[in-house]
Design an enzyme around this catalytic site. Structure first.
Site, mmCIF file in Angstrom:
data_model
loop_
_atom_site.group_PDB
_atom_site.id
_atom_site.type_symbol
_atom_site.label_atom_id
_atom_site.label_comp_id
_atom_site.label_asym_id
_atom_site.label_seq_id
_atom_site.Cartn_x
_atom_site.Cartn_y
_atom_site.Cartn_z
ATOM 1 N N THR A 11 1.048 -1.307 0.086
ATOM 2 C CA THR A 11 -0.030 -0.313 -0.176
ATOM 3 C C THR A 11 0.228 1.380 -0.017
ATOM 4 O O THR A 11 0.207 2.278 0.185
ATOM 5 C CB THR A 11 -1.006 -0.258 1.274
ATOM 6 O OG1 THR A 11 0.075 -0.469 2.269
ATOM 7 C CG2 THR A 11 -2.088 -1.210 1.172
ATOM 8 N N SER A 247 3.386 7.250 12.324
ATOM 9 C CA SER A 247 2.551 6.442 11.034
ATOM 10 C C SER A 247 3.418 6.788 9.954
ATOM 11 O O SER A 247 4.153 7.652 9.867
ATOM 12 C CB SER A 247 0.742 6.599 11.320
ATOM 13 O OG SER A 247 0.441 8.220 11.065
ATOM 14 N N LYS A 248 2.209 5.918 9.217
ATOM 15 C CA LYS A 248 3.259 6.450 7.407
ATOM 16 C C LYS A 248 2.382 7.917 7.282
ATOM 17 O O LYS A 248 3.438 8.346 6.017
ATOM 18 C CB LYS A 248 1.906 5.280 6.820
ATOM 19 C CG LYS A 248 2.080 3.846 6.818
ATOM 20 C CD LYS A 248 1.647 3.306 5.643
ATOM 21 C CE LYS A 248 2.128 1.886 5.869
ATOM 22 N NZ LYS A 248 1.602 1.059 4.679
ATOM 23 N N ARG A 249 1.862 8.204 8.039
ATOM 24 C CA ARG A 249 0.971 9.775 7.904
ATOM 25 C C ARG A 249 2.088 10.922 7.856
ATOM 26 O O ARG A 249 2.478 11.826 7.569
ATOM 27 C CB ARG A 249 0.186 10.330 8.538
ATOM 28 C CG ARG A 249 -1.365 9.572 7.924
ATOM 29 C CD ARG A 249 -2.670 9.784 8.433
ATOM 30 N NE ARG A 249 -2.749 8.813 9.365
ATOM 31 C CZ ARG A 249 -2.800 8.431 10.485
ATOM 32 N NH1 ARG A 249 -3.403 10.003 11.351
ATOM 33 N NH2 ARG A 249 -3.001 8.026 11.255
ATOM 34 N N HIS A 250 2.907 10.383 8.422
ATOM 35 C CA HIS A 250 4.374 10.992 9.024
ATOM 36 C C HIS A 250 4.716 10.950 8.721
ATOM 37 O O HIS A 250 5.669 9.701 8.123
ATOM 38 C CB HIS A 250 5.195 10.378 10.560
ATOM 39 C CG HIS A 250 3.897 10.857 11.693
ATOM 40 N ND1 HIS A 250 3.635 10.373 12.621
ATOM 41 C CD2 HIS A 250 3.204 12.613 11.809
ATOM 42 C CE1 HIS A 250 2.474 11.191 13.787
ATOM 43 N NE2 HIS A 250 2.298 11.340 12.861
#
Ligand code: GLU
Length: 473
Positions: A11, A247-250
């Site tokens: 992903t 998280s991946k968002r960071h």
């Protein structure tokens, strides 16, 4: 024989948490003389990102997490990509239907949404109770869309022993009749992980703690199919701070980002290993080969770990120091290439100056920024209480220093010392003024003569003249 697997969904980037899971699964297998397997979990087609699979292969390869079996290396239990295994899952779902452990469901999206709006926290087993198997089969034969759901017993408690967390008990009441086979015919993660872990002979499942409480559902499936359950090792999350998960968002939580920031892959792997595990002797700097010897489950932490970039930088600096001059230079070159003000600078020599001062390779910008800021330097910088220097003294002695530099360039260090003695100054005074005039910076990656060597004679003389012009005003 121990068989572990890393089962990422393609992903996007491989983030730190995923890489840690892969690392622990790898280490556990290696320590036990077992096999480590890579399996791509791509049945959620909407979340699949093009290129993500290749990135996973590349990252595993670069970090040295060599898998014994996997999509691109083969093995006896393939295929290792779930979408390529699509045809295998339905037969097991049908077995579960036979035994009453699963059932067909035809509920529309609207009905499910309404159920949710009405306050239901989980599916209400409507189709289990209202649609007989014969009817279901007729509807399917007529082309109606359906899913297959797991039939969780209405009452009871499930328990299992996690090798990190100990006994985990979950009330069936807290579990939902999850979908096993979706209307597109693909299995969900909830189903595929069980089927594949069994068919691939996985003995130890190592994954994130978010699966700790859904594992009883998977155990029900193993039991219903008459299969032995694997052992489980769940890992606490990696936190950004006390409250937020990394998280991946960071943006900075990805392997690729750390490489771009100038971390070395061995240091990244070493640091990630410490996020939730420590060896018995608590040592911190370890190669992958050492970790393969030292890894053990009792060193795995039961609490979350906090990602500490300062510590990671420190660890990286130890690896940078160990690089040969050649290797340092090769790593630094792409970072130099981004700094156009380094044009004309002897980069090989620059590397010898920066090597011991570099924690991560992006530091080369900070360490060399004085070069581009030179023209704008403030003459107050000559002021130094320790050496009793200031711009006025600089104005006074710079013409003489210029002459020394011009005439005795090849022997600059000794010549500056001799000048200091002759003219009645302290060595440090002269070197300070010379270095500030050359660089416009109080802190530089090297002393006066190193800076002169870095710039070369012509540029050094130009700079000294420029500084003299500034202090004379
Ligand atoms: N595909 C799952 C994930 O990426 C794997 C979980 C597991 O290891 O079972 O979270």
């Amino acid at each position: 024989m121990i068989r572990t697997r890393f089962a990422p969904s393609p992903t996007g980037f491989l983030h730190v948490g995923g890489l840690r899971t892969a690392l622990y699964a790898y280490l556990y297998a290696k320590k036990g003389g077992g096999k480590f397997i890579l399996r791509i979990e791509d049945t959620d087609l909407e979340r699949t990102v093009p290129g993500a699979v290749e990135l996973i292969y590349r990252t595993m390869h670069e970090t040295g997490l060599v898998y014994d079996e996997g999509p691109d290396v083969g093995g006896d239990y393939g295929p290792y990509v779930q979408t390529e295994r699509k045809g295998m899952y339905l037969q097991y779902a049908q077995k579960l239907i036979e035994s009453g452990d699963a059932y067909y469901c035809f509920c529309s999206k609207e009905r499910l949404e309404q159920l949710h709006k009405d306050g239901a926290t989980k599916y209400d087993k409507h189709c289990l109770h209202t649609v007989s198997r014969e009817e279901a089969e007729k509807r399917i034969a007529a082309g109606e869309k359906y899913v297959i759901r797991q039939n969780i017993p209405a009452q009871g408690v499930s328990s299992y022993v996690d090798l990190v967390f100990g006994e985990i008990k979950v009330d069936y009441n807290d579990l939902e009749d999850n979908i096993l086979i979706k209307s597109d015919g693909y299995p969900t993660y909830n189903f595929a992980n069980v089927i594949d872990d069994h068919l691939m002979g996985i003995t130890h499942v190592i994954r994130g703690v978010e699966y700790l409480s859904s594992t009883p559902k998977y155990n029900l499936l193993y039991d219903a199919l008459g299969w032995e359950r694997p052992q489980y090792i769940h890992l606490q999350p990696i936190m950004r701070d006390a409250h937020q998960k990394l998280s991946k968002r960071h943006g900075d939580a990805n392997y690729e980002d750390f490489i771009a920031k100038g971390f070395l892959k061995d240091a990244i792997v070493n640091y990630i290993a410490l996020l939730g595990w420590s060896p018995k002797d608590n040592r911190e700097k370890m190669t992958l080969a050492e970790m393969e010897q030292l890894f053990s489950l009792d060193g795995i932490s039961k609490s979350a770990s906090i990602f500490d970039e300062t510590k990671m930088r420190w660890l990286n600096s130890l690896y940078v120091k160990e690089l040969s001059e050649e290797a340092y230079h090769a790593h630094a070159l792409p970072f130099y290439a981004k700094l156009d003000y380094l044009e004309g600078i002897d980069l090989q020599y620059l590397s010898t100056l920066l090597h011991s001062r570099t924690e991560v390779f992006t530091d080369v910008e900070k360490l060399t920024s004085f070069i581009k800021e030179f023209d704008a330097f403030d003459t107050a910088i000559f002021t130094n209480a320790k050496w009793k220097t200031d711009a006025a003294l600089a104005a006074k002695i710079l013409p003489e220093l210029l002459e020394v530099a011009d005439k005795q360039w090849d022997n600059l260090h000794d010549a500056l010392n001799a000048y200091a003695e002759r003219a009645g100054y302290k060595k440090g005074q002269v070197l300070w003024i010379f270095r500030i005039a050359l660089t416009g910076a109080a802190s530089t990656p090297g002393g006066a003569t190193e800076m002169a060597t870095l710039f070369g004679k012509t540029e050094s003389i130009r700079r000294l003249w420029y500084a003299l012009g500034k202090v004379k005003n």
